[in-house]
Scaffold this motif. Structure first.
Motif, PDB file in Angstrom:
ATOM      1  N   GLY A 150       0.794  -1.215   0.000  1.00 60.18           N
ATOM      2  CA  GLY A 150       0.000   0.000   0.000  1.00 60.18           C
ATOM      3  C   GLY A 150       0.827   1.266   0.000  1.00 60.18           C
ATOM      4  O   GLY A 150       0.298   2.363  -0.090  1.00 60.18           O
ATOM      5  N   ALA A 151       2.141   1.139   0.086  1.00 64.77           N
ATOM      6  CA  ALA A 151       3.014   2.309   0.116  1.00 64.77           C
ATOM      7  C   ALA A 151       3.182   2.875  -1.290  1.00 64.77           C
ATOM      8  O   ALA A 151       3.284   2.130  -2.263  1.00 64.77           O
ATOM      9  CB  ALA A 151       4.372   1.925   0.690  1.00 64.77           C
ATOM     10  N   PRO A 152       3.223   4.191  -1.407  1.00 60.88           N
ATOM     11  CA  PRO A 152       3.466   4.808  -2.716  1.00 60.88           C
ATOM     12  C   PRO A 152       4.817   4.384  -3.278  1.00 60.88           C
ATOM     13  O   PRO A 152       5.790   4.232  -2.540  1.00 60.88           O
ATOM     14  CB  PRO A 152       3.460   6.308  -2.411  1.00 60.88           C
ATOM     15  N   LEU A 153       4.873   4.189  -4.588  1.00 64.10           N
ATOM     16  CA  LEU A 153       6.101   3.766  -5.244  1.00 64.10           C
ATOM     17  C   LEU A 153       6.977   4.944  -5.667  1.00 64.10           C
ATOM     18  O   LEU A 153       8.164   4.764  -5.909  1.00 64.10           O
ATOM     19  CB  LEU A 153       5.771   2.901  -6.468  1.00 64.10           C
ATOM     20  N   ALA A 154       6.403   6.131  -5.792  1.00 65.50           N
ATOM     21  CA  ALA A 154       7.148   7.295  -6.279  1.00 65.50           C
ATOM     22  C   ALA A 154       8.293   7.638  -5.334  1.00 65.50           C
ATOM     23  O   ALA A 154       8.128   7.624  -4.110  1.00 65.50           O
ATOM     24  CB  ALA A 154       6.215   8.485  -6.439  1.00 65.50           C
ATOM     25  N   GLY A 155       9.433   7.956  -5.926  1.00 67.95           N
ATOM     26  CA  GLY A 155      10.617   8.299  -5.144  1.00 67.95           C
ATOM     27  C   GLY A 155      10.376   9.501  -4.249  1.00 67.95           C
ATOM     28  O   GLY A 155       9.876  10.525  -4.679  1.00 67.95           O
ATOM     29  N   GLY A 156      10.700   9.366  -3.002  1.00 67.48           N
ATOM     30  CA  GLY A 156      10.564  10.457  -2.042  1.00 67.48           C
ATOM     31  C   GLY A 156       9.186  10.593  -1.436  1.00 67.48           C
ATOM     32  O   GLY A 156       9.041  11.174  -0.363  1.00 67.48           O
ATOM     33  N   GLY A 159       8.733   8.902   2.107  1.00 68.00           N
ATOM     34  CA  GLY A 159       9.363   9.670   3.184  1.00 68.00           C
ATOM     35  C   GLY A 159       8.572  10.914   3.553  1.00 68.00           C
ATOM     36  O   GLY A 159       8.455  11.260   4.735  1.00 68.00           O
ATOM     37  N   ARG A 160       8.035  11.608   2.546  1.00 71.60           N
ATOM     38  CA  ARG A 160       7.237  12.816   2.827  1.00 71.60           C
ATOM     39  C   ARG A 160       5.961  12.451   3.583  1.00 71.60           C
ATOM     40  O   ARG A 160       5.547  13.160   4.501  1.00 71.60           O
ATOM     41  CB  ARG A 160       6.919  13.552   1.525  1.00 71.60           C
ATOM     42  N   ILE A 161       5.344  11.337   3.212  1.00 77.44           N
ATOM     43  CA  ILE A 161       4.126  10.900   3.905  1.00 77.44           C
ATOM     44  C   ILE A 161       4.453  10.514   5.343  1.00 77.44           C
ATOM     45  O   ILE A 161       3.757  10.927   6.278  1.00 77.44           O
ATOM     46  CB  ILE A 161       3.458   9.729   3.150  1.00 77.44           C
ATOM     47  N   GLU A 162       5.518   9.752   5.531  1.00 78.46           N
ATOM     48  CA  GLU A 162       5.904   9.351   6.885  1.00 78.46           C
ATOM     49  C   GLU A 162       6.222  10.559   7.751  1.00 78.46           C
ATOM     50  O   GLU A 162       5.857  10.613   8.925  1.00 78.46           O
ATOM     51  CB  GLU A 162       7.093   8.392   6.819  1.00 78.46           C
TER      52      GLU A 162
END
Length: 184
Positions: A150-156, A159-162
């Motif tokens: 379910g985690a986004p695949l887009a680079g970065g 980390g921004r979501i977390e």
């Protein structure tokens, strides 16, 4: 702490709901109590102030919002604003149920970013006397692919979501401590 997450799309497999499920996993990983309200699965009648008897789905929504220490609201961006489904749900909620609570806004847009919907959502939160998290989460075209977890695949993006979720949790803690001290 108790968190209520509201998925504001009535579309099956909406990217805003998938993104909110990822936020849910981050909150649960911190051993927080999370209630997930998916408006696609919990349809609400159209809001009217004339209706004195609340539909059971509306009562469930109101109970989970009132019981929460913090709220996460997710919406797709439609025509530069929040979805009608989420706006309808928010119309049922009173300022007394949100006042002083932290709120994280989340958006998924078909274009580059869902900034307009986030601005509208934060304005609604202010009118409900909630405390907007200074960060928000927005994904747009090209960043709305998700892995099996379910985690986004887009680079970065992950980390921004977390980071945004971490700041939201800290804001919720600070407000809960302040509310407890004021109640003494």
């Amino acid at each position: 702490m108790k968190m209520t997450l509201i998925a504001g799309s009535n579309r099956k497999a909406a990217t805003s709901t998938i993104l909110l499920r990822y936020v849910e996993s981050l909150l649960k990983a911190q051993s927080l109590s999370v209630t997930f309200v998916d408006l696609q699965e919990l349809p609400l009648p159209f809001f009217t102030p004339d209706n004195q008897e609340l539909h059971p789905n509306v009562q469930h929504l109101l109970d989970t919002v009132a019981d929460a220490d913090g709220l996460v609201l997710a919406t797709p961006e439609y025509h530069g604003s929040v979805s009608g489904v989420l706006k309808n749900a928010l119309d049922y909620i009173s300022a007394g149920q949100v006042s002083g609570k932290s709120v994280l806004s989340v958006s998924s847009a078909g274009g580059p970013m869902g900034v307009s919907s986030l601005l509208h959502l934060q304005s609604i939160v202010r009118n409900l006397h909630g405390v907007n998290c200074p960060e928000w989460i927005s994904i747009g075209y090209g960043s709305n692919s998700f892995g099996p977890d379910g985690a986004p695949l887009a680079g970065g993006m992950r980390g921004r979501i977390e980071g945004a979720v971490g700041n939201f949790v800290e804001l919720t803690r600070m407000l809960a401590i302040g509310a407890a001290a004021a109640a003494k």
